[in-house]
Every structure is written in structure tokens, then in C-alpha cells.
Motif scaffolding. Structure first.
Motif, PDB file in Angstrom:
ATOM      1  N   ASN A  35       5.472  -9.253  -9.838  1.00 42.51           N
ATOM      2  CA  ASN A  35       4.216  -9.980  -9.985  1.00 42.51           C
ATOM      3  C   ASN A  35       3.166  -9.565  -8.966  1.00 42.51           C
ATOM      4  O   ASN A  35       2.531 -10.398  -8.329  1.00 42.51           O
ATOM      5  CB  ASN A  35       4.474 -11.487  -9.897  1.00 42.51           C
ATOM      6  N   TYR A  36       2.990  -8.267  -8.799  1.00 41.34           N
ATOM      7  CA  TYR A  36       1.972  -7.771  -7.888  1.00 41.34           C
ATOM      8  C   TYR A  36       1.599  -6.352  -8.280  1.00 41.34           C
ATOM      9  O   TYR A  36       2.254  -5.712  -9.100  1.00 41.34           O
ATOM     10  CB  TYR A  36       2.481  -7.786  -6.443  1.00 41.34           C
ATOM     11  N   LYS A  49      -0.613  -4.776  -0.919  1.00 43.48           N
ATOM     12  CA  LYS A  49       0.193  -5.395  -1.980  1.00 43.48           C
ATOM     13  C   LYS A  49      -0.462  -6.726  -2.335  1.00 43.48           C
ATOM     14  O   LYS A  49      -0.480  -7.657  -1.535  1.00 43.48           O
ATOM     15  CB  LYS A  49       1.621  -5.617  -1.481  1.00 43.48           C
ATOM     16  N   LEU A 109      -0.653  -9.989  -4.791  1.00 39.45           N
ATOM     17  CA  LEU A 109       0.072 -10.795  -5.771  1.00 39.45           C
ATOM     18  C   LEU A 109      -0.877 -11.264  -6.871  1.00 39.45           C
ATOM     19  O   LEU A 109      -1.996 -11.689  -6.594  1.00 39.45           O
ATOM     20  CB  LEU A 109       0.714 -12.007  -5.091  1.00 39.45           C
ATOM     21  N   TYR A 110      -0.408 -11.189  -8.109  1.00 38.36           N
ATOM     22  CA  TYR A 110      -1.225 -11.653  -9.227  1.00 38.36           C
ATOM     23  C   TYR A 110      -1.649 -13.111  -9.047  1.00 38.36           C
ATOM     24  O   TYR A 110      -2.779 -13.490  -9.347  1.00 38.36           O
ATOM     25  CB  TYR A 110      -0.458 -11.521 -10.548  1.00 38.36           C
TER      26      TYR A 110
END
Length: 229
Positions: A128-129, A140, A142-143
Motif C-alpha cells: 500500500n505505498y 516511500k 503510503l497511499y
């Protein structure tokens, strides 16, 4: 909250399961289905995590229905016939409730589904990233932290609640990279996180933190459809 549906051709079964589901704080009842065709339509219209599925139903049995599903939700079989237990477990059912079953037995089955869904969520969390390069530094991102993305010429401003990141790319490339179940294009210059949408007005939408984002005329219909789902 686990979104569930009941698929059974018996009214009494719906009544009992609805009573049990409403007593269980971790469950949200999305709808009732009397047969496999209604269940299929429900799955196409809604996100469903768990199905309480009868086996003996008119036209298409619960077993046949499950065998023909691609990426099925978690399944708890509810049936008056013990003979199908082995077949049910061979189809990776969470549990097999033999009618009549108690609320305590129902909770035990739901507990198994909760653990499986938690494990599945944990497995997906690592995906999820995505990695962006902002100011020559790999980040990085994250969504779940993204509110919206704004196009400014050759650069994209990716907003989170705390700050924004500049990414040298195009909005089209970002749109292709982001999961379409989490993000939607709402304007020629904006992509927003679906889960952050609080309200849709005539020509704009309001996100978390009371952020206002314009809506393009060509994107209105799809935006309203996704938001209602």
C-alpha cells in the motif's frame, strides 16, 4: 467493520442471521439475497467481505455459486445438511454452521473470518505505498496518507495532511500508477483519494481537513458513481 450479505432462500434464516449480525459490532449487513443470481448482482454493486451462504437453493446451489466466483469474499456456509461439510471446507470456507445454530456458535465462526481478514489486510499493507523522488530524495509514500494530487506544469504536488511532495512526472502517469479503487481523477489537474472525500458540491468536492478541490465537468458522472458506492 466487516461488510456482509446473507444468501438463503428461507425467510426464517434471513431473520435469524439478521438478528445475530445486528448484535455483532464488527459486522455491517449490506443486504439480503434469496438466490445466487441476486447474490452475484449484490457483489457487482457493493464491496463485500463476508457471505453467509446457504447450500441448497433453487436453480444454483451455494457450492456451485462459490465455485464460479473469481476472488470470492470470505464464506461461512449455513445449512441444515451436514453432508456438505467436507465439500465446503475444500472450497476454503471459513466455517460451516449447521442449522439451527446458536449465537455463540455464530460468533465463533465470525471470529475466524475476522482473523483471516486481518491477516489478508496485513499481507496487503506492504503493497500500500509507492516510491517517489522528491527533491532528489527517494520517499516511500503510503497511499493512506495521500489527500490529493495537483498538477503544476511538469511537476505534481502530492499532498498529505502534514506537507506536500514535488514529483517530476505527469498526472497521467501517476493516475496509471495509483490503484483505481483508492484514487480518482476529478479534474484535468487533480486526482483525489476516494476515502478522503467528505462531500460533493456542484462544482467542487470537500476533502478531509476541509480542503476544496474543483470538479471537471467530464469527471462528474464517474465521481458521483464511485462516491455513492
Amino acid at each position: 467493520m466487516i461488510k456482509c450479505i446473507v444468501v438463503d432462500d428461507e425467510l426464517i434464516a434471513h431473520q435469524i442471521l439478521e438478528k445475530y449480525i445486528l448484535k455483532c459490532e464488527s459486522l455491517a449487513l449490506i443486504g439480503h439475497c434469496r438466490n445466487a443470481m441476486e447474490a452475484l448482482a449484490m457483489l457487482e454493486a457493493h464491496e463485500v467481505d463476508l457471505i453467509f451462504l446457504d447450500i441448497q437453493m433453487p436453480l444454483i446451489s451455494g457450492l456451485t455459486f462459490l465455485k464460479n466466483l473469481n476472488n470470492p469474499p470470505q464464506i461461512i456456509f449455513t445449512t441444515a445438511f451436514q453432508d456438505y461439510a467436507l465439500q465446503g471446507f475444500e472450497l476454503n470456507a471459513v466455517d460451516y454452521l449447521l442449522k439451527p445454530f446458536s449465537y455463540e456458535r455464530f460468533l465463533k465462526a465470525v471470529g475466524k473470518a475476522e482473523k483471516l481478514l486481518e491477516n489478508r489486510s496485513a499481507e496487503k499493507s506492504d503493497e500500500n505505498y509507492f516510491i517517489i523522488e522528491s527533491n532528489s530524495v527517494a520517499v516511500k509514500l503510503l497511499y493512506k496518507d495521500i489527500l490529493y494530487i495537483e498538477a503544476l506544469g511538469d511537476y505534481m504536488k502530492i499532498y498529505t495532511p502534514e506537507k506536500f511532495y514535488l514529483q517530476h512526472t505527469t498526472l497521467k502517469l501517476l493516475e496509471e500508477q495509483l490503484p483505481n479503487d483508492k484514487f480518482i481523477r476529478v479534474h484535468k489537474s487533480y486526482i483525489v483519494a476516494i476515502g478522503k472525500i467528505k462531500m460533493i458540491a456542484k462544482d467542487e468536492l470537500i476533502l478531509s481537513n476541509d480542503i476544496h478541490v474543483p470538479i471537471g465537468q467530464s469527471h462528474k458522472e464517474k465521481l458521483n458513481e464511485v462516491f455513492r458506492k
